[in-house]
Design a protein around this motif. Structure first.
Motif, PDB file in Angstrom:
ATOM      1  N   GLY A 194       0.789  -1.225   0.000  1.00 15.18           N
ATOM      2  CA  GLY A 194       0.000   0.000   0.000  1.00 15.18           C
ATOM      3  C   GLY A 194       0.821   1.274   0.000  1.00 15.18           C
ATOM      4  N   ARG A 195       2.130   1.161   0.187  1.00 14.94           N
ATOM      5  CA  ARG A 195       2.972   2.349   0.168  1.00 14.94           C
ATOM      6  C   ARG A 195       3.357   2.674  -1.283  1.00 14.94           C
ATOM      7  N   PRO A 196       3.820   3.891  -1.537  1.00 13.76           N
ATOM      8  CA  PRO A 196       4.264   4.241  -2.889  1.00 13.76           C
ATOM      9  C   PRO A 196       5.383   3.310  -3.335  1.00 13.76           C
ATOM     10  N   PRO A 197       5.469   2.999  -4.614  1.00 11.84           N
ATOM     11  CA  PRO A 197       6.543   2.133  -5.105  1.00 11.84           C
ATOM     12  C   PRO A 197       7.904   2.773  -4.889  1.00 11.84           C
ATOM     13  N   PRO A 198       8.976   1.980  -4.827  1.00 12.86           N
ATOM     14  CA  PRO A 198      10.301   2.538  -4.594  1.00 12.86           C
ATOM     15  C   PRO A 198      10.695   3.491  -5.719  1.00 12.86           C
ATOM     16  N   ARG A 199      11.505   4.477  -5.364  1.00 11.99           N
ATOM     17  CA  ARG A 199      11.960   5.441  -6.358  1.00 11.99           C
ATOM     18  C   ARG A 199      13.225   4.891  -7.011  1.00 11.99           C
ATOM     19  N   TRP A 200      13.047   4.316  -8.200  1.00  8.82           N
ATOM     20  CA  TRP A 200      14.186   3.735  -8.905  1.00  8.82           C
ATOM     21  C   TRP A 200      15.079   4.846  -9.446  1.00  8.82           C
ATOM     22  N   THR A 201      16.351   4.541  -9.527  1.00  7.12           N
ATOM     23  CA  THR A 201      17.287   5.439 -10.180  1.00  7.12           C
ATOM     24  C   THR A 201      17.868   4.716 -11.384  1.00  7.12           C
ATOM     25  N   GLY A 202      18.698   5.382 -12.146  1.00  3.50           N
ATOM     26  CA  GLY A 202      19.319   4.734 -13.289  1.00  3.50           C
ATOM     27  C   GLY A 202      18.669   5.145 -14.595  1.00  3.50           C
ATOM     28  N   ASP A 203      19.085   4.501 -15.684  1.00  3.46           N
ATOM     29  CA  ASP A 203      18.656   4.920 -17.013  1.00  3.46           C
ATOM     30  C   ASP A 203      17.515   4.089 -17.568  1.00  3.46           C
ATOM     31  N   GLY A 204      16.895   3.249 -16.753  1.00  3.87           N
ATOM     32  CA  GLY A 204      15.776   2.450 -17.228  1.00  3.87           C
ATOM     33  C   GLY A 204      16.172   1.087 -17.737  1.00  3.87           C
ATOM     34  N   VAL A 205      17.475   0.835 -17.907  1.00  2.00           N
ATOM     35  CA  VAL A 205      17.934  -0.476 -18.362  1.00  2.00           C
ATOM     36  C   VAL A 205      18.044  -1.431 -17.181  1.00  2.00           C
ATOM     37  N   MET A 206      18.450  -0.905 -16.033  1.00  2.00           N
ATOM     38  CA  MET A 206      18.684  -1.729 -14.854  1.00  2.00           C
ATOM     39  C   MET A 206      18.306  -0.926 -13.620  1.00  2.00           C
ATOM     40  N   ALA A 207      17.564  -1.527 -12.712  1.00  5.96           N
ATOM     41  CA  ALA A 207      17.130  -0.821 -11.506  1.00  5.96           C
ATOM     42  C   ALA A 207      18.318  -0.545 -10.595  1.00  5.96           C
ATOM     43  N   GLY A 208      18.228   0.539  -9.851  1.00  8.30           N
ATOM     44  CA  GLY A 208      19.275   0.879  -8.910  1.00  8.30           C
ATOM     45  C   GLY A 208      18.682   1.468  -7.650  1.00  8.30           C
ATOM     46  N   PHE A 209      19.541   1.858  -6.725  1.00  8.93           N
ATOM     47  CA  PHE A 209      19.071   2.495  -5.501  1.00  8.93           C
ATOM     48  C   PHE A 209      20.112   3.501  -5.051  1.00  8.93           C
ATOM     49  N   GLU A 210      19.703   4.406  -4.168  1.00  7.29           N
ATOM     50  CA  GLU A 210      20.599   5.430  -3.642  1.00  7.29           C
ATOM     51  C   GLU A 210      20.995   5.073  -2.217  1.00  7.29           C
ATOM     52  N   LEU A 211      22.289   5.148  -1.945  1.00  7.34           N
ATOM     53  CA  LEU A 211      22.843   4.790  -0.644  1.00  7.34           C
ATOM     54  C   LEU A 211      23.447   6.015   0.022  1.00  7.34           C
ATOM     55  N   LYS A 212      23.069   6.247   1.288  1.00  5.31           N
ATOM     56  CA  LYS A 212      23.634   7.357   2.051  1.00  5.31           C
ATOM     57  C   LYS A 212      25.027   6.964   2.542  1.00  5.31           C
ATOM     58  N   THR A 213      25.996   7.844   2.342  1.00  5.29           N
ATOM     59  CA  THR A 213      27.346   7.632   2.849  1.00  5.29           C
ATOM     60  C   THR A 213      27.794   8.869   3.612  1.00  5.29           C
ATOM     61  N   ARG A 214      28.949   8.795   4.255  1.00  2.00           N
ATOM     62  CA  ARG A 214      29.438   9.923   5.058  1.00  2.00           C
ATOM     63  C   ARG A 214      29.796  11.125   4.190  1.00  2.00           C
ATOM     64  N   LEU A 215      29.944  10.919   2.862  1.00  2.00           N
ATOM     65  CA  LEU A 215      30.294  12.021   1.980  1.00  2.00           C
ATOM     66  C   LEU A 215      29.167  12.411   1.030  1.00  2.00           C
ATOM     67  N   GLY A 216      28.032  11.756   1.163  1.00  2.00           N
ATOM     68  CA  GLY A 216      26.922  12.075   0.276  1.00  2.00           C
ATOM     69  C   GLY A 216      26.228  10.839  -0.236  1.00  2.00           C
ATOM     70  N   VAL A 217      25.295  11.025  -1.151  1.00  2.00           N
ATOM     71  CA  VAL A 217      24.483   9.927  -1.673  1.00  2.00           C
ATOM     72  C   VAL A 217      25.133   9.336  -2.915  1.00  2.00           C
ATOM     73  N   VAL A 218      25.187   7.980  -2.957  1.00  2.00           N
ATOM     74  CA  VAL A 218      25.766   7.249  -4.079  1.00  2.00           C
ATOM     75  C   VAL A 218      24.678   6.411  -4.738  1.00  2.00           C
ATOM     76  N   GLY A 219      24.594   6.454  -6.070  1.00  2.00           N
ATOM     77  CA  GLY A 219      23.670   5.596  -6.800  1.00  2.00           C
ATOM     78  C   GLY A 219      24.354   4.299  -7.184  1.00  2.00           C
ATOM     79  N   LEU A 220      23.675   3.157  -6.944  1.00  5.22           N
ATOM     80  CA  LEU A 220      24.295   1.856  -7.183  1.00  5.22           C
ATOM     81  C   LEU A 220      23.368   0.921  -7.956  1.00  5.22           C
ATOM     82  N   HIS A 221      23.964   0.107  -8.846  1.00  6.49           N
ATOM     83  CA  HIS A 221      23.336  -1.062  -9.452  1.00  6.49           C
ATOM     84  C   HIS A 221      23.901  -2.293  -8.743  1.00  6.49           C
ATOM     85  N   THR A 222      23.210  -3.422  -8.820  1.00  9.99           N
ATOM     86  CA  THR A 222      23.754  -4.666  -8.277  1.00  9.99           C
ATOM     87  C   THR A 222      23.829  -5.729  -9.359  1.00  9.99           C
TER      88      THR A 222
END
Length: 271
Positions: A194-222
């Motif tokens: 029932g919650r909003p779907p996750p906010r995907w990042t990336g170019d639409g070819v492969m799903a990714g996510f954003e990770l909080k780090t001590r220097l800022g946010v990093v976008g990652l694929h797996t």
């Protein structure tokens, strides 16, 4: 599961195969197969291997079948942290190191953490310390609200494809321990219904996510990879998961994080 016949009958039924179908596929008489399952005939090692191949039994269960029949299994019964890992460790360490400054981990069949490179610390920096008690389970860490979802946009919904695959694997391998982990992950998944779907990042070819780090946010694929043509139970269980930057800004931030990385603490997670 007592004798070889009981193990064999369990897996034949698990695969939905009748005695006649298995006998026809392997060239064994139905009568002899029945005698083997009932313990009235002692099967040869060659026959057990032949039947296990026909039923596509997991390596761990093939070992159990041979042991139940009185034969030493060629694959052994050691886990990934001992006999299987020793000859692989140098290659795995080199592979993990080659992915630095990108996070990379090695997990076993139940997604317990076996090894990780230094950059992988980003994946649990800020999660609930209670989730980091060894053995650290990466499926639990990825789906528990106080795990990776706490420090990233990777909600349990992002792990749905993995959860589905592991549920199928648990069923095919009759692995109750893995199934328990899948059910736990599905409970976390249900909490997001029932919650909003996750906010995907990336170019639409492969799903990714954003990770909080001590220097800022990093976008990652797996990316998840397994060993080719494993001959050992422990080796067959291993999988490598790597986390790649979704864009050049994220790649640059990962390099900066590596350049300013603190010294590893005593009792840190596996390297």
């Amino acid at each position: 599961m007592g004798g070889a016949g009981e193990v064999l009958r369990f897996w034949r039924r698990r695969r939905g195969v009748s005695q006649l179908e298995l006998a026809t596929a392997t060239g064994v008489s139905t009568k002899h197969l029945s005698f083997v399952e009932n313990g009235r005939a002692r099967p040869s090692r060659q026959l057990l291997v032949h039947l296990a191949d026909a039923l596509d039994m997991p390596l761990r269960e093939r070992d159990r079948l041979l042991l139940a029949g009185g034969y030493a299994p060629p694959q052994g019964r050691s886990g990934p942290r001992d006999r299987a890992l020793r000859p692989l460790r140098p290659a795995l360490d080199a592979l993990l190191a080659a992915h630095d400054p990108h996070p990379a981990i090695v997990v076993d069949a139940r997604w317990d953490l076996v090894a990780a490179n230094a950059a992988a610390d980003l994946l649990w920096d800020g999660v609930d310390p209670g989730l980091l008690t060894p053995p650290v389970n990466m499926l639990r860490l990825s789906t528990h609200p106080e795990g990776l979802p706490r420090i990233s946009t990777a909600t349990p919904v992002c792990s749905r494809p993995l959860i589905t695959r592991l549920r199928r694997q648990a069923d095919e391998d009759a692995d109750d321990a893995l199934l328990d982990l899948v059910l736990e992950a599905e409970q976390h998944l249900a909490a997001f219904a029932g919650r909003p779907p996750p906010r995907w990042t990336g170019d639409g070819v492969m799903a990714g996510f954003e990770l909080k780090t001590r220097l800022g946010v990093v976008g990652l694929h797996t990316v998840i990879a397994t060993l080719g043509a494993p001959l050992d139970v422990g080796a067959a269980d291993l999988a490598l998961e790597t986390f790649l930057p979704t864009d050049e800004d994220s790649a640059a931030l990962l390099r900066e994080l590596a350049a300013t990385r603190p010294e590893p603490q005593h009792g840190a997670l596996p390297r």
